[in-house]
Design an enzyme around this catalytic site. Structure first.
Site, PDB file in Angstrom:
ATOM      1  N   ARG A   1       0.804  -1.230   0.000  1.00 44.89           N
ATOM      2  CA  ARG A   1       0.000   0.000   0.000  1.00 44.89           C
ATOM      3  C   ARG A   1       0.832   1.274   0.000  1.00 44.89           C
ATOM      4  NH1 ARG A   1      -2.975  -4.005   1.657  1.00 44.89           N
ATOM      5  NH2 ARG A   1      -1.017  -4.559   2.623  1.00 44.89           N
ATOM      6  N   THR A   2       1.801   1.333   0.882  1.00 47.32           N
ATOM      7  CA  THR A   2       2.518   2.599   1.031  1.00 47.32           C
ATOM      8  C   THR A   2       3.246   2.952  -0.267  1.00 47.32           C
ATOM      9  OG1 THR A   2       2.720   2.190   3.386  1.00 47.32           O
ATOM     10  CG2 THR A   2       4.160   3.885   2.460  1.00 47.32           C
TER      11      THR A   2
ATOM     12  N   LYS B   1      25.515  -3.889  -2.277  1.00 51.17           N
ATOM     13  CA  LYS B   1      26.978  -3.847  -2.482  1.00 51.17           C
ATOM     14  C   LYS B   1      27.688  -3.220  -1.296  1.00 51.17           C
ATOM     15  CE  LYS B   1      26.401  -2.826  -7.437  1.00 51.17           C
ATOM     16  NZ  LYS B   1      26.660  -1.781  -8.432  1.00 51.17           N
TER      17      LYS B   1
ATOM     18  N   ARG C   1      11.128   3.879   2.919  1.00 55.01           N
ATOM     19  CA  ARG C   1      10.843   2.935   4.003  1.00 55.01           C
ATOM     20  C   ARG C   1      12.107   2.142   4.255  1.00 55.01           C
ATOM     21  NH1 ARG C   1       5.777  -1.066   4.258  1.00 55.01           N
ATOM     22  NH2 ARG C   1       4.891   0.869   5.054  1.00 55.01           N
TER      23      ARG C   1
ATOM     24  N   HIS D   1       5.405   6.074  11.345  1.00 52.20           N
ATOM     25  CA  HIS D   1       4.817   5.906  10.014  1.00 52.20           C
ATOM     26  C   HIS D   1       3.789   7.047   9.832  1.00 52.20           C
ATOM     27  CE1 HIS D   1       3.458   4.234   6.365  1.00 52.20           C
ATOM     28  NE2 HIS D   1       3.198   2.991   6.722  1.00 52.20           N
TER      29      HIS D   1
HETATM   30  C1  NCD Z   1       1.828  -0.991   8.081  1.00 53.17           C
HETATM   31  C2  NCD Z   1       3.326  -0.832   8.156  1.00 53.17           C
HETATM   32  O1  NCD Z   1       4.034  -1.116   7.206  1.00 53.17           O
HETATM   33  O2  NCD Z   1       3.749  -0.404   9.217  1.00 53.17           O
HETATM   34  N1  NCD Z   1       1.377  -1.193   6.771  1.00 53.17           N
HETATM   35  C3  NCD Z   1       1.123  -0.102   5.979  1.00 53.17           C
HETATM   36  O3  NCD Z   1       1.965   0.722   5.747  1.00 53.17           O
HETATM   37  N2  NCD Z   1      -0.128   0.036   5.545  1.00 53.17           N
HETATM   38  C4  NCD Z   1       1.274  -1.957   9.036  1.00 53.17           C
HETATM   39  C5  NCD Z   1       1.843  -3.325   9.102  1.00 53.17           C
HETATM   40  O4  NCD Z   1       2.735  -3.699   8.353  1.00 53.17           O
HETATM   41  O5  NCD Z   1       1.365  -4.074   9.953  1.00 53.17           O
END
Ligand code: NCD
Length: 309
Positions: free
Chosen positions: A58-59, A87, A108, A136
């Protein structure tokens, strides 16, 4: 006037209530604009760097969709394995490099504090799409947007946060936003996965009403919103401990209908076991609408930090 131009988005705690309202209003405007047109040309010629060192559906895809719908372009990677990290390149050097190519970075990374580290060496805005068990903030913003659009307003709601509150970065960021509103918070978690005590203590000091319990059914009675989360398997040192805890809370349709049929149910997703699929058809099951809202909120953030709006 709220101005987010040049701002890094790193932590839920960085926002004022005024900034939150502004972001939500711009996101709402994006939603309205997309009802009329498939895409805009607001970010034409701009490039987003989407650097994902950790798994994501999703992100990453909603960041990319957001930039495409804004009329901009995207470069990036979806795994550390295909970047020069494999590397031995340091995060700082990867960021210094990508900074030469793009106008804004979404990233991320498994390390807590990594987004901050990236922002320290980047001259373009850095947006944290999750730093390990840390923060997040864009998820928290889209959660807030979803609460407003599902319930009409944020103030006055009792919000139950359930599941892995120790390692869950979405709830760590979320509570930093809820603290600006008149909301009661109920934390439901197994004893070993409670919200970090320093966060709870700080929120209480801020005047937020917080209850902590292990009893989901009791908490549900009082709730307007139930925010379910997954037990974060990848953060456990001991796999046996994960096995023991993974099914701590499972929300079923029967529970919602019996205890609180008016409940709004959110989940950042991915879900593993914590919501049975028969819940999905309930009118209050908002988690896929929530995922969609991620596009509007990320469109707003990209346009705001680059100063295009
Ligand atoms: C979350 C995350 O990556 O922290 N997912 C997301 O970004 N929608 C929640 C999760 O992974 O449980």
């Amino acid at each position: 006037m709220v101005n987010l131009k040049g701002m890094d988005i790193l932590d839920g705690a960085q926002f004022t209530r005024k900034e939150l309202e502004h972001i939500l209003n711009v996101a709402e405007d994006m939603r309205k604009r997309l009802e009329k047109k498939r895409s805009l040309d607001l970010m034409k010629g701009y490039v987003l760097g989407a650097l994902f060192f950790e798994p994501s559906t999703r992100t990453r895809l909603s960041f990319e969709t957001a930039m495409h719908r804004l009329g901009g372009n995207v470069v990036g990677f979806a795994s550390a394995k295909v970047s020069s990290t494999a590397k031995g390149e340091t995060l700082a050097d990867t960021i210094r490099t990508v900074n030469q190519y793009v106008d804004v970075i979404a990233m991320r990374h498994p390390q807590i504090g990594s987004a901050k580290e990236a922002a320290a060496v980047a001259t373009v805005p850095v947006i944290n799409g999750g730093d390990g068990a840390g923060q997040h903030p864009t998820q928290a913003l889209l959660d807030l947007f979803t609460i407003r659009s599902e319930r009409g307003q944020i103030d006055g709601n009792t919000i139950v946060l359930c599941g892995d509150l120790k390692f869950g970065r979405t709830v760590h960021a979320g509570v930093e936003l809820y603290k600006h509103y008149d909301c009661k918070l109920i934390f439901v978690a197994p004893n070993t996965l409670k919200m970090p005590p320093e966060i709870t203590a700080r929120l209480r000091k801020h005047g937020i009403e917080i209850e902590e319990t292990t009893d989901l059914e009791m908490a549900m009675k009082e709730a307007d919103i139930l925010y379910m989360t997954r037990i974060q398997r990848e953060r456990f040192k001991d796999p046996a401990e994960y096995e023991r805890l993974k099914d701590s809370y499972v929300l079923t349709r029967e529970m919602v209908e019996r205890i609180n049929p008016g409940l709004t149910i959110l989940h950042p997703l991915p879900r593993v076991n914590e919501i049975t699929t028969d819940v999905d058809a309930l009118p209050g099951a908002a988690y896929f609408r929530q995922a969609r809202n991620g596009v509007y909120v990320r469109m707003a953030l990209i346009a705001l930090v680059t100063g295009r709006i």
